[in-house]
Design a protein around this motif. Structure first.
Motif, mmCIF file in Angstrom:
data_model
loop_
_atom_site.group_PDB
_atom_site.id
_atom_site.type_symbol
_atom_site.label_atom_id
_atom_site.label_comp_id
_atom_site.label_asym_id
_atom_site.label_seq_id
_atom_site.Cartn_x
_atom_site.Cartn_y
_atom_site.Cartn_z
ATOM 1 N N ARG A 52 17.921 3.056 2.995
ATOM 2 C CA ARG A 52 17.687 1.846 3.781
ATOM 3 C C ARG A 52 17.955 0.591 2.950
ATOM 4 N NH1 ARG A 52 17.424 3.151 9.107
ATOM 5 N NH2 ARG A 52 16.305 1.201 9.504
ATOM 6 N N GLY A 53 17.583 0.649 1.678
ATOM 7 C CA GLY A 53 17.836 -0.495 0.814
ATOM 8 C C GLY A 53 19.310 -0.682 0.523
ATOM 9 N N TYR A 54 20.016 0.423 0.314
ATOM 10 C CA TYR A 54 21.434 0.359 -0.031
ATOM 11 C C TYR A 54 22.268 -0.197 1.116
ATOM 12 C CZ TYR A 54 26.053 1.817 -1.618
ATOM 13 O OH TYR A 54 27.377 1.832 -1.995
ATOM 14 N N VAL A 55 21.955 0.221 2.331
ATOM 15 C CA VAL A 55 22.729 -0.253 3.489
ATOM 16 C C VAL A 55 22.157 -1.544 4.061
ATOM 17 C CG1 VAL A 55 23.475 2.076 4.065
ATOM 18 C CG2 VAL A 55 21.403 1.166 5.131
ATOM 19 N N LYS A 56 21.134 -2.085 3.396
ATOM 20 C CA LYS A 56 20.534 -3.373 3.757
ATOM 21 C C LYS A 56 19.988 -3.376 5.184
ATOM 22 C CE LYS A 56 23.397 -5.915 0.482
ATOM 23 N NZ LYS A 56 24.355 -7.018 0.257
ATOM 24 N N LYS A 57 19.288 -2.309 5.502
ATOM 25 C CA LYS A 57 18.605 -2.225 6.781
ATOM 26 C C LYS A 57 17.099 -2.286 6.551
ATOM 27 C CE LYS A 57 22.027 0.470 9.378
ATOM 28 N NZ LYS A 57 22.246 1.715 10.174
ATOM 29 N N PRO A 58 16.331 -2.686 7.561
ATOM 30 C CA PRO A 58 14.871 -2.668 7.411
ATOM 31 C C PRO A 58 14.382 -1.282 7.003
ATOM 32 C CG PRO A 58 15.488 -3.837 9.405
ATOM 33 C CD PRO A 58 16.751 -3.220 8.879
ATOM 34 N N ILE A 59 13.378 -1.253 6.142
ATOM 35 C CA ILE A 59 12.884 0.031 5.651
ATOM 36 C C ILE A 59 12.235 0.841 6.763
ATOM 37 C CG2 ILE A 59 11.163 1.075 4.124
ATOM 38 C CD1 ILE A 59 11.872 -0.923 2.036
ATOM 39 N N ALA A 60 11.650 0.165 7.739
ATOM 40 C CA ALA A 60 11.117 0.836 8.933
ATOM 41 C C ALA A 60 10.060 1.877 8.592
ATOM 42 C CB ALA A 60 12.254 1.476 9.735
ATOM 43 N N LEU A 61 9.120 1.484 7.746
ATOM 44 C CA LEU A 61 7.960 2.310 7.434
ATOM 45 C C LEU A 61 6.702 1.604 7.937
ATOM 46 C CD1 LEU A 61 8.805 3.439 3.787
ATOM 47 C CD2 LEU A 61 8.752 4.889 5.821
ATOM 48 N N PRO A 62 5.590 2.327 8.066
ATOM 49 C CA PRO A 62 4.352 1.683 8.524
ATOM 50 C C PRO A 62 4.004 0.459 7.680
ATOM 51 C CG PRO A 62 4.085 4.050 8.503
ATOM 52 C CD PRO A 62 5.419 3.783 7.866
ATOM 53 N N ARG A 63 3.480 -0.551 8.325
ATOM 54 C CA ARG A 63 3.169 -1.824 7.679
ATOM 55 C C ARG A 63 1.656 -2.043 7.652
ATOM 56 N NH1 ARG A 63 5.762 -7.092 7.146
ATOM 57 N NH2 ARG A 63 4.236 -8.778 7.339
ATOM 58 N N THR A 64 1.201 -2.704 6.594
ATOM 59 C CA THR A 64 -0.204 -3.072 6.504
ATOM 60 C C THR A 64 -0.326 -4.529 6.076
ATOM 61 O OG1 THR A 64 -2.335 -2.567 5.467
ATOM 62 C CG2 THR A 64 -0.386 -2.313 4.093
ATOM 63 N N TYR A 81 13.736 -0.070 -4.618
ATOM 64 C CA TYR A 81 13.769 -1.334 -3.868
ATOM 65 C C TYR A 81 12.345 -1.859 -3.652
ATOM 66 C CZ TYR A 81 18.714 -0.498 -2.977
ATOM 67 O OH TYR A 81 20.070 -0.291 -3.133
ATOM 68 N N LEU A 82 11.642 -2.007 -4.755
ATOM 69 C CA LEU A 82 10.215 -2.323 -4.685
ATOM 70 C C LEU A 82 9.951 -3.660 -3.996
ATOM 71 C CD1 LEU A 82 7.523 -1.130 -5.448
ATOM 72 C CD2 LEU A 82 7.715 -2.200 -7.702
ATOM 73 N N HIS A 83 10.774 -4.645 -4.270
ATOM 74 C CA HIS A 83 10.577 -5.953 -3.642
ATOM 75 C C HIS A 83 10.703 -5.842 -2.125
ATOM 76 C CE1 HIS A 83 11.518 -10.081 -2.349
ATOM 77 N NE2 HIS A 83 10.819 -10.462 -3.397
ATOM 78 N N LYS A 84 11.718 -5.146 -1.671
ATOM 79 C CA LYS A 84 11.943 -4.966 -0.231
ATOM 80 C C LYS A 84 10.820 -4.140 0.391
ATOM 81 C CE LYS A 84 15.531 -3.247 2.959
ATOM 82 N NZ LYS A 84 15.739 -4.516 3.690
ATOM 83 N N PHE A 85 10.392 -3.097 -0.322
ATOM 84 C CA PHE A 85 9.325 -2.238 0.186
ATOM 85 C C PHE A 85 8.030 -3.028 0.392
ATOM 86 C CE2 PHE A 85 5.578 0.342 -0.926
ATOM 87 C CZ PHE A 85 5.604 1.261 0.114
ATOM 88 N N LEU A 86 7.631 -3.788 -0.614
ATOM 89 C CA LEU A 86 6.391 -4.551 -0.495
ATOM 90 C C LEU A 86 6.530 -5.679 0.522
ATOM 91 C CD1 LEU A 86 5.293 -4.776 -4.245
ATOM 92 C CD2 LEU A 86 4.258 -3.385 -2.445
ATOM 93 N N GLU A 87 7.654 -6.335 0.523
ATOM 94 C CA GLU A 87 7.861 -7.463 1.432
ATOM 95 C C GLU A 87 7.786 -7.032 2.890
ATOM 96 O OE1 GLU A 87 11.838 -9.480 1.876
ATOM 97 O OE2 GLU A 87 10.763 -11.017 0.726
ATOM 98 N N GLU A 88 8.346 -5.868 3.198
ATOM 99 C CA GLU A 88 8.404 -5.426 4.587
ATOM 100 C C GLU A 88 7.199 -4.585 5.004
ATOM 101 O OE1 GLU A 88 12.080 -3.581 5.625
ATOM 102 O OE2 GLU A 88 13.297 -5.105 4.619
#
Length: 241
Positions: A52-64, A81-88
């Protein structure tokens, strides 16, 4: 669900496990001080986030929206892709202003996170930074000149073999006054700190070398011995600081 002060969540194999993590933390917002989140190498979760990070798509995992206000020690392993994971997925999870220890293991594509978060403004209390096969050599070129502002007491930099040479000498220039523990490792036979640590043509008291002088508080050093060449190795560590 009980509240925790310390929690290790390991063997996170699948994307669905992220929702389980948020549920486990739900009642610990005001109590948790130490947290470790680990996913094994090659897990489906790691592959999912990487893709998901490589293709620049939303990670689409549960959010809190949970915020761990008292967190002091944070250990993350295997999450790319820690920044993207935490941000989203968890934009408020870590209260970086209270963080005293940050350890990242095998977190691919973590450069953006490290460059944006590792500062005295974001982490004013950070004393221990441990990066195991996390962060590129290019990232360290931008990061190392600013690490002195953090007044770290512990620094671990263990680079992957495919990373290039970094400015090892900057570590002494910026952090020699505060460091108590230092671990340097580079798996590359070409880019490791050989020249920096080569004692062959130097003599006691070694004033112009990386070790042993100029480290007033250094107590522990971990360096692969094959970096150190020449007969001066024994003398270096017997004379101490």
């Amino acid at each position: 669900m009980p509240s925790f002060q310390s929690l290790i969540l390991s063997d996170l194999q699948y994307p669905r496990h992220i929702g389980d993590v948020w549920s486990m933390l739900e009642n610990s917002a005001d109590t948790l001080k130490s947290l470790a989140i680990k996913t094994p190498e090659g897990s489906e979760l790691e592959r999912f986030i990487t893709h998901r990070g490589y293709v620049k798509k939303p990670i689409a995992l549960p959010r809190t929206e949970l915020s761990l206000q008292k967190i002091q020690d944070l250990h993350i392993e295997g999450i790319p892709y820690l920044h993207k994971f935490l941000e989203e997925c968890a934009p408020n999870l870590i209260n970086f202003s209270n963080l005293r220890m940050l350890r990242l293991d095998s977190c691919e594509s973590a450069d953006r996170f490290l460059l944006s978060e590792l500062s005295v403004y974001r982490m004013p209390k950070l004393k221990s930074l441990q990066l195991f096969e996390t962060g590129s050599s290019l990232m360290f070129d931008g990061l190392l000149p600013h690490l002195g502002e953090l007044k770290l007491e512990t620094l671990v930099i263990a680079l992957h073999r495919h990373e290039g040479r970094i400015g090892w000498g900057i570590i002494k220039r910026e952090l020699s006054g505060s460091l108590k523990r230092l671990w340097i490792q580079h798996m590359s036979s070409a880019s490791g700190p050989y020249r920096l640590l080569d004692m062959t043509n130097h003599h006691f008291p070694y004033c112009d070398t990386f070790f042993p002088n100029g480290w007033p508080n250094l107590e522990e050093v971990a360096i692969d011995t094959h970096y150190l060449e020449g007969d001066a190795v024994r003398t270096t560590f017997s004379h101490g600081n």
